[in-house]
Design a protein around this motif. Structure first.
Motif, mmCIF file in Angstrom:
data_model
loop_
_atom_site.group_PDB
_atom_site.id
_atom_site.type_symbol
_atom_site.label_atom_id
_atom_site.label_comp_id
_atom_site.label_asym_id
_atom_site.label_seq_id
_atom_site.Cartn_x
_atom_site.Cartn_y
_atom_site.Cartn_z
ATOM 1 N N SER A 90 -8.217 0.461 17.933
ATOM 2 C CA SER A 90 -7.004 0.882 17.214
ATOM 3 C C SER A 90 -7.332 1.037 15.736
ATOM 4 O O SER A 90 -8.433 0.660 15.290
ATOM 5 N N ILE A 91 -6.379 1.622 14.996
ATOM 6 C CA ILE A 91 -6.667 1.923 13.576
ATOM 7 C C ILE A 91 -5.421 1.665 12.728
ATOM 8 O O ILE A 91 -4.278 1.858 13.191
ATOM 9 N N VAL A 92 -5.653 1.149 11.523
ATOM 10 C CA VAL A 92 -4.577 1.118 10.524
ATOM 11 C C VAL A 92 -4.966 2.209 9.520
ATOM 12 O O VAL A 92 -5.924 2.056 8.769
ATOM 13 N N PRO A 93 -4.255 3.356 9.582
ATOM 14 C CA PRO A 93 -4.748 4.519 8.822
ATOM 15 C C PRO A 93 -4.531 4.362 7.313
ATOM 16 O O PRO A 93 -3.746 3.523 6.864
ATOM 17 N N TYR A 95 -3.047 6.476 5.544
ATOM 18 C CA TYR A 95 -1.689 6.923 5.167
ATOM 19 C C TYR A 95 -0.639 6.012 5.815
ATOM 20 O O TYR A 95 0.427 6.483 6.209
ATOM 21 N N ALA A 96 -0.941 4.698 5.945
ATOM 22 C CA ALA A 96 -0.045 3.788 6.682
ATOM 23 C C ALA A 96 1.373 3.844 6.102
ATOM 24 O O ALA A 96 2.353 3.647 6.813
ATOM 25 N N MET A 97 1.476 4.132 4.795
ATOM 26 C CA MET A 97 2.812 4.090 4.171
ATOM 27 C C MET A 97 3.755 5.101 4.828
ATOM 28 O O MET A 97 4.946 4.894 4.901
ATOM 29 N N ASN A 98 3.213 6.265 5.282
ATOM 30 C CA ASN A 98 4.161 7.176 5.947
ATOM 31 C C ASN A 98 3.673 7.522 7.349
ATOM 32 O O ASN A 98 3.693 8.673 7.773
ATOM 33 N N ALA A 99 3.237 6.476 8.096
ATOM 34 C CA ALA A 99 2.773 6.718 9.471
ATOM 35 C C ALA A 99 3.907 6.529 10.468
ATOM 36 O O ALA A 99 3.756 6.817 11.644
ATOM 37 N N LEU A 100 5.054 6.089 10.004
ATOM 38 C CA LEU A 100 6.155 5.842 10.950
ATOM 39 C C LEU A 100 7.084 7.051 10.953
ATOM 40 O O LEU A 100 7.358 7.640 9.900
ATOM 41 N N ASN A 101 7.573 7.408 12.143
ATOM 42 C CA ASN A 101 8.448 8.575 12.256
ATOM 43 C C ASN A 101 9.729 8.330 11.454
ATOM 44 O O ASN A 101 10.494 7.424 11.763
ATOM 45 N N ARG A 156 2.648 -3.249 6.499
ATOM 46 C CA ARG A 156 2.503 -4.436 7.363
ATOM 47 C C ARG A 156 3.066 -4.152 8.745
ATOM 48 O O ARG A 156 2.530 -4.592 9.761
ATOM 49 N N MET A 157 4.135 -3.315 8.792
ATOM 50 C CA MET A 157 4.694 -2.964 10.118
ATOM 51 C C MET A 157 3.638 -2.216 10.927
ATOM 52 O O MET A 157 3.426 -2.467 12.111
ATOM 53 N N VAL A 158 2.952 -1.277 10.255
ATOM 54 C CA VAL A 158 1.930 -0.491 10.960
ATOM 55 C C VAL A 158 0.796 -1.403 11.415
ATOM 56 O O VAL A 158 0.256 -1.277 12.520
ATOM 57 N N MET A 159 0.462 -2.401 10.586
ATOM 58 C CA MET A 159 -0.606 -3.331 10.989
ATOM 59 C C MET A 159 -0.207 -4.073 12.261
ATOM 60 O O MET A 159 -0.984 -4.180 13.222
ATOM 61 N N VAL A 160 1.054 -4.536 12.313
ATOM 62 C CA VAL A 160 1.515 -5.263 13.509
ATOM 63 C C VAL A 160 1.506 -4.312 14.702
ATOM 64 O O VAL A 160 1.024 -4.635 15.793
ATOM 65 N N LEU A 161 1.986 -3.085 14.470
ATOM 66 C CA LEU A 161 2.090 -2.123 15.584
ATOM 67 C C LEU A 161 0.697 -1.805 16.133
ATOM 68 O O LEU A 161 0.457 -1.844 17.346
ATOM 69 N N MET A 171 -9.847 -0.777 13.211
ATOM 70 C CA MET A 171 -10.443 -0.172 11.997
ATOM 71 C C MET A 171 -9.358 -0.095 10.939
ATOM 72 O O MET A 171 -8.255 0.403 11.191
ATOM 73 N N ALA A 172 -9.662 -0.617 9.750
ATOM 74 C CA ALA A 172 -8.698 -0.562 8.639
ATOM 75 C C ALA A 172 -9.288 0.411 7.623
ATOM 76 O O ALA A 172 -10.310 0.126 7.001
ATOM 77 N N ASP A 173 -8.651 1.588 7.501
ATOM 78 C CA ASP A 173 -9.232 2.668 6.685
ATOM 79 C C ASP A 173 -8.576 2.669 5.306
ATOM 80 O O ASP A 173 -7.430 3.103 5.146
ATOM 81 N N GLU A 174 -9.288 2.130 4.310
ATOM 82 C CA GLU A 174 -8.826 2.172 2.907
ATOM 83 C C GLU A 174 -7.368 1.678 2.774
ATOM 84 O O GLU A 174 -6.558 2.335 2.146
ATOM 85 N N ILE A 175 -7.048 0.542 3.428
ATOM 86 C CA ILE A 175 -5.620 0.174 3.371
ATOM 87 C C ILE A 175 -5.317 -0.622 2.108
ATOM 88 O O ILE A 175 -4.173 -0.867 1.792
ATOM 89 N N THR A 176 -6.341 -1.036 1.348
ATOM 90 C CA THR A 176 -6.013 -1.834 0.154
ATOM 91 C C THR A 176 -6.029 -0.971 -1.114
ATOM 92 O O THR A 176 -5.536 -1.379 -2.138
#
Lengths: 320, 331, 315, 289
Positions: A90-93, A95-101, A156-161, A171-176
């Motif tokens: 799995s991946i935390v992309p 663009y996690a900030m706008n990965a949710l519909n 953080r929601m995307v990380m949990v999901l 894989m955590a891609d440039e999330i910080t």
């Protein structure tokens, strides 16, 4: 053995030909290991991450094998990979900030995503709620819309999901990189906690900020121009690197306590090669002070010490 | 939330006010003396129509009355619902003429707009699915939108109407019938209604299909789609979300297109001599019946404004981003 | 060189401009000749807003700014142009600072057109070459190229050369190296250090504490529009007084020591700034006095000021 | 320098490979050529009644290639002169609409604040009002209407689309830092708009003009069809009007009403397709689709 990658080659198709973004990567990640993947922009770290989970055009699979927990990952085959995605890898992309519909309640979207993967929301829900508390999100976040959450909360929601089905590799891609210093520390430490609580078996953290990796990663792998330069434990990479590029890179990073008037740090002269027609042999040759004729051949990525791999002719490995 | 609607209502009222002013201004800034030119042009020899007209014209246009007084009279009569008397349909008041034209208009416009909107969106979504589908739907969509409304109407009238004689091509119902509630009459109305509906439906269909195709491609490239694909979600789910999100801009598109569609309906009615407002408006123009013209214009404008307002409200209800964005506290 | 007194910036937000957003609230700041002052703050702290106000790109809502004792708060037209002869800025994204459809060195042509119209072309070309060499660029490699043909580092140095062309005395550097790769950053920092020796004053805006430490004499810590701590860089870094600065110093990732595990309140929802201390929402030592009154900057040792009630009580 | 040349012929390379662009341009140019040299092939005046007797079918006689109308007018001559009128209205009407839209969009987008709010409200109001109804009223009251006047009317009522699009583009460009850089070089706002922002949008303005050209052609044909077009001369819309008015449908004189409608559809359709082709050439993201 959690992840085993062998001579992975993935190129990037462009109008003027194939950019050899990832040219033969061979490395392993043990169970429970957090590997930091660092390198400057264009070194191929993102290509590596994307090819492991979602290899779509313009990326083109050239060769190599990938094994996860002993099972071969059909990374070149989009459909077959579907049953591995989210369950095994799995991946935390970035663009996690706008990965949710944006137009769907978060809870409803999670339920639909799980249903589409053959899992039922009912049996996952208690664990999901527990993990929400863990990352400091309230329960009613599930019936909110993404627009009502702050950037940090969405991430953080995307990380949990992404880790809901306890994948074996995350894989955590440039999330910080987009975060402020304080939230950066909280998120990085949360990743470690996900590993400690067995939400994920092993993890690759992709970033250009090596000092973050020093804080949370177990091992660090440095890439340069599509090739692996060095991989070792985080202490060895920082205190006693063996690859000339790693040495120069670490020494060019300003640190608190270092001022220009007393110690003037030096950068790395020259520029990284463009990968349309990459130079022969070791790609750092043009900028490397130790370069000599042997460097015209590609140095193998060999183990010079237990757990310490280097790709450089100047470092006689056990079998050189 | 309330302020958002307040602002919207304000804008619509302002637009209506400006539209009415344009409507009032047009006959006045025309060259020459309006009363004389109208009387001369009407040229009906019938004595009482001429006298009634002259008396009516002088009262409404009352040149001795100052400018703004005329304007207030106009608004006063408007609010009283008295839009003056139709010239070419003399005893009938403008409002009556329009009132029995409106039902046909609604019967023609509402179904053709809604059905074409739904069908167009479905087509557009399919187009984004496969390359060959895209290469068929797109050119077809572009030809349809590029077709002038009246030409498609002519083609259908000539093809289906005359050549194959499947459908009548004039009027709203058979000439030998008077409007009454019976199966025969209703089937005749539907029979006459079909061709104008089909022509409006097809031309609008193309527009929505193209609009949807472009928007859905954008949504499929959005970050949330990539994230779902990265988690291995089936294409069905990804496309379902992209489609729902692509529908939202199509709703605003619907509101903005109303003006064009109404114009299209007007021309289609002319080809099929379908007795809607458009047909009346054209007849009024050909007979220089200024009061009927102004009346029709007002009805068209207020109809479009009302529809726009309804669609705006629908948009806010459907799109959680605007609804929650305003009330929800965003960090 | 530059003195800001009680500078504030308020934006109107909301549909009818109902709500007000206080981006910056009465900041006092001074930059001497040949001095590098770093303005450190997280995103949303107002550091870029201050930079833009100094560069007169956005209006100053209240307070006044003096450049070499000339009041520049409301200058326009001719004086503004003169002001730009002495004060220039370099921005974060090198690729967005250039008009993509023109060659990169058009920025020099613009400078010539506006400030040295009557200078002879050869003299101008000579001046350009000299400035390019000063910033460590080799003129033939970089002139006549499009922005997309140059690297981020080269583009940033181009802009610095542009400032040198104007013989600027004051440079606002707003996150100029955050888009560059780690190894390219140090060259630009060293360049700034050399220019400082030649008398250039720099307002160095950044969120990265290690960069600020490397180059600046004075450090100013900004939080949600107000200065919480300022002073000489060593004192602020190694003897932080304000809880926010302490938290920053504890969380900055270093290469020589791991994070202490102090607990940090994750910044949930932004509480609106009341009349009390801006850090009230997250401060572990907050008292009710902190929520009612805003602490003023007070000297706690030479060249080191803090705006915090609990610090003075030596908590 | 070679990289920069490469960028330019990469654009040309793509322009010609894009089949949508090629087909679209081909059709438009075909009709344009027909409009320019077409009339020189016939001396018949489009409206004069030449042929006696039953209307001729197309290619029935060589001097009436497209056949004749019920009154014996030469359909070919009407067609080519009509084409010319259509292109004139499209160019002037479309051009004017683009011009007004660009100015309103630029000023609103760049100035921001009150000016932008006012202009934007004006744009939305004109957008909502059904422009054809307004055109109808104006044309109804005017005795004499030339093609120029019609184009101006169409141009003055079709600009809101452009204004909205240009305003959005200007907003995004204004936020770019090279505008701040220009300000810091002491350039005035107007100079910044025309020297920095406008050149960036040339490709975009071309796209917008093509759409406006198509829109103006359609509007003109609709107006002519209901009899409110120019009072002298011939246009494709007028041809269709005469055909319907004199029941060409019943008399099955299809060659009277099919060609004009077909020409308009082909031209406007080709313009839209060209627009899509150009859009694909300008921004690569659409290319993969």
């Amino acid at each position: 053995m959690s992840l085993h990658v062998e001579n992975l080659k993935v190129y990037y198709q462009t109008l003027s030909g194939d950019v050899r973004a990832l040219d033969g990567a061979t490395f392993d990640i043990a169970d429970g290991e957090i590997m930091g993947l660092a390198g400057e922009s264009g070194c191929g770290k993102t290509t590596l991450a994307h090819s492991l989970i979602r290899l779509t055009p313009p990326l083109k699979f050239i060769g190599g094998r990938v094994e996860l927990d002993g099972e071969e990952l059909p990374i070149a085959d989009m459909e077959k990979m579907d049953d591995f995605r989210f369950r095994k890898i799995s991946i935390v992309p970035q663009y996690a900030m706008n990965a949710l519909n944006p137009t769907r309640k978060i809870g409803k979207m999670t339920a639909e995503l799980l249903a589409s993967k053959g899992a039922k929301m009912k049996d996952v829900e208690p664990e999901l709620r527990r993990r929400l508390d863990l990352v400091g999100l309230t329960q009613d976040v599930l019936d909110m819309y993404p627009i009502e959450l702050s950037g940090g909360m969405k991430q953080r929601m995307v990380m949990v999901l992404s880790t809901l089905l306890d994948p074996s590799l995350l894989m955590a891609d440039e999330i910080t990189s987009a975060l402020d210093v304080s939230t950066q520390k909280a998120v990085a430490e949360m990743l470690v906690e996900f590993r400690d609580r067995q939400f994920v078996k092993s993890m690759i953290i992709i970033t250009h900020d090596i000092s973050i990796l020093y804080q949370v990663a177990d091992t660090i792998m440095i890439m340069y121009a599509g090739q692996l330069a060095e991989k070792a434990s985080k202490e060895t990479i920082i205190e006693s690197p063996r690859h000339p590029y790693t040495k120069m890179l670490i020494s060019s990073l300003p640190q608190v306590g270092v001022q220009v008037n007393d110690t003037r740090l030096k950068g790395i002269p020259g520029t990284p090669p463009q990968l349309l027609e990459p130079p022969k042999g070791c790609r750092f040759r043009a900028r490397c002070p130790l370069a000599f004729d042997k460097c015209l051949e590609v140095p193998p990525f060999v183990e010079v010490d237990p757990g310490h791999m280097v790709a450089c002719w100047k470092e006689p490995g056990k079998n050189a | 939330m309330r302020r958002y609607f307040g602002r919207k209502v304000l804008i619509y009222l302002l637009t209506f006010f400006i539209a009415v002013t344009i409507d009032w201004l047009i006959p006045r800034f025309m060259p020459g003396d309006p009363v004389l030119s109208m009387l001369g042009r009407v040229g009906t020899a019938h004595p009482d129509t001429v006298n009634a007209m002259r008396e009516y014209f002088t009262r409404v246009f009352g040149l001795d009355v100052p400018f703004w007084q005329q304007y207030l009279n106009f608004w006063a009569s408007l609010l009283r619902g008295d839009l003056g008397v139709s010239v070419y349909r003399f005893p009938q008041s403008v409002v009556d003429v329009i009132m029995n034209a409106v039902p046909y208009d609604i019967a023609l416009l509402v179904p053709s707009i809604l059905l074409s909107w739904i069908a167009g969106n479905k087509f557009g979504a399919y187009a984004a699915r496969r390359k060959w589908l895209d290469n068929t739907v797109l050119p077809l969509g572009y030809t349809l939108t590029a077709t002038p409304y009246m030409w498609l109407a002519i083609l259908l009238a000539w093809g289906l109407g005359i050549k194959l004689d499947l459908f009548p091509i004039a009027g709203a119902y058979a000439f030998d019938m008077a409007p009454h509630w019976s199966w025969r009459f209703i089937s005749s109305v539907l029979h006459h209604w079909f061709l104008p509906f089909a022509s409006l439906f097809l031309v609008n269909l193309g527009g929505w299909a193209i609009g949807m195709r472009n928007v859905i491609i954008y949504e499929l490239e959005a970050d949330y789609s990539h994230y779902l694909e990265a988690l291995g979600a089936p294409q069905k789910l990804v496309r379902k979300y992209a489609y729902r999100n692509a529908l939202l801009p199509q709703i605003t598109g619907l509101a903005l297109q109303l003006g064009v569609i109404v114009a299209g309906a007007l021309v289609t009615e002319v080809v099929f001599s379908y007795p809607g407002i458009g047909f009346q408006l054209l007849a009024a123009i050909q007979n220089q019946d200024y009061f009927l013209i102004q009346g029709c214009f007002l009805f068209i404008i207020s109809g479009v404004l009302l529809a726009n307002f309804i669609i705006d409200i629908a948009y806010v209800i459907v799109d959680p981003r605007t609804r929650r964005g305003m009330t929800g506290e965003t960090a | 060189m530059l003195k800001l007194q009680g500078i504030s910036k308020t934006y109107k937000v909301g549909t009818f401009g109902g709500k007000e957003l206080h981006a910056v609230c009465d900041v006092d700041l001074e930059v001497g000749t040949g001095e590098v002052v770093s303005l450190i703050g997280e995103s949303g702290s107002g550091k870029t807003t201050i930079g833009k106000m100094v560069l007169k790109l956005i209006s100053i809502t209240s307070g006044s700014a003096f450049f070499k004792d000339i009041d520049i708060t409301t200058i326009e037209g001719r004086e503004l142009k003169e002001y730009y002869r002495n004060v220039q800025g370099v921005f974060q994204d090198p690729f967005s600072s250039y008009n993509p459809i023109f060659k990169a060195d058009r920025v020099f042509a613009m400078v010539k057109e506006e400030f040295y119209p009557d200078m002879k072309p050869e003299a101008w070309a000579e001046k350009v070459d000299q400035c390019l060499k000063d910033v460590g660029l080799n003129p033939p490699d970089v002139l006549g190229k499009f922005p997309h043909q140059l690297s981020g580092g080269q583009l940033q140095r181009f802009l610095i050369a542009r400032a040198l062309l104007l013989e600027t005395e004051f440079l606002v550097a707003d996150e100029i190296i955050s888009m560059l790769d780690a190894s390219r950053r140090i060259d630009v920092l060293n360049l700034l250090a050399d220019l400082k020796k030649k008398g250039l004053s720099i307002l160095f805006i950044t969120h990265d504490l290690s960069l600020a430490y490397y180059i600046s004499d004075q450090a100013v810590i900004l939080y949600r529009g107000s200065i919480v701590e300022m002073g000489s860089t060593e004192r602020v870094y190694f003897n932080p007084q304000h809880p926010y600065t302490k938290m920053l110093m504890a969380t900055v990732p270093r290469l020589d020591q791991e994070w202490e595990d102090i607990e940090i309140a994750i910044r949930e929802k932004q509480l609106p700034i009341g009349q009390g201390c801006v850090y009230f929402g997250r401060c572990p030592f907050a008292t009710d006095q902190c929520s009612l009154e805003r602490p003023q900057l007070e000297q706690i040792e030479s060249n080191h000021q803090v705006a915090c009630f609990s610090c003075k009580r030596g908590s | 320098m070679e990289k920069n040349k490469k960028k330019r012929n990469e654009f040309l390379y793509f322009a010609f490979r894009n089949h949508k662009l090629r087909i679209g341009l081909l059709i438009v140019v075909f009709f344009l050529v027909m409009a320019i040299i077409g009339p020189s092939f016939t001396e018949n005046d489009p409206l004069s009644f030449i042929h006696r007797g039953a209307p001729l079918k197309p290619f029935q006689s060589e001097d009436f290639l497209f056949g004749t109308t019920v009154f014996g007018q030469d359909v070919y001559s009407q067609f080519v002169h009509g084409l010319r009128a259509t292109f004139v209205v499209g160019a002037i009407g479309g051009g004017l609409a683009t011009l007004i839209g660009v100015i309103v969009g630029f000023v609103g987008g760049y100035m921001g604040g009150k000016t932008d709010e006012g202009l934007n409200m004006g744009t939305n109001i004109v957008l909502v009002i059904p422009t054809l109804a307004v055109l109808l009223i104006i044309s109804a009251y005017l005795e004499v209407r030339g093609i120029l006047l019609e184009s101006i009317f169409i141009g003055c009522t079709a600009w809101p689309w452009t204004a909205r699009a240009v305003r959005a583009q200007t907003f995004s460009l204004r936020a770019r830092e090279f505008v701040d850089l220009a300000k810091m070089t002491g350039m005035k706002s107007l100079k910044i708009i025309f020297k920095e922002i406008a050149p960036n949008m040339m490709s975009y303005l071309l796209l917008v003009f093509i759409l406006q050209f198509g829109g103006a052609t359609l509007n003109a044909a609709t107006l002519d069809f209901i009899g409110l077009g120019p009072t002298e001369g011939i246009s494709l819309g007028l041809m269709m009007n005469h055909a319907v008015a004199h029941s060409a449908l019943l008399l099955d004189i299809w060659w009277w009403f099919i060609p004009p409608g077909f020409a308009i559809t082909a031209i406007v359709g080709a313009l839209y397709v060209t627009n899509v082709g150009l859009d694909e050439v300008f921004n690569p993201k659409l290319r993969e689709m």
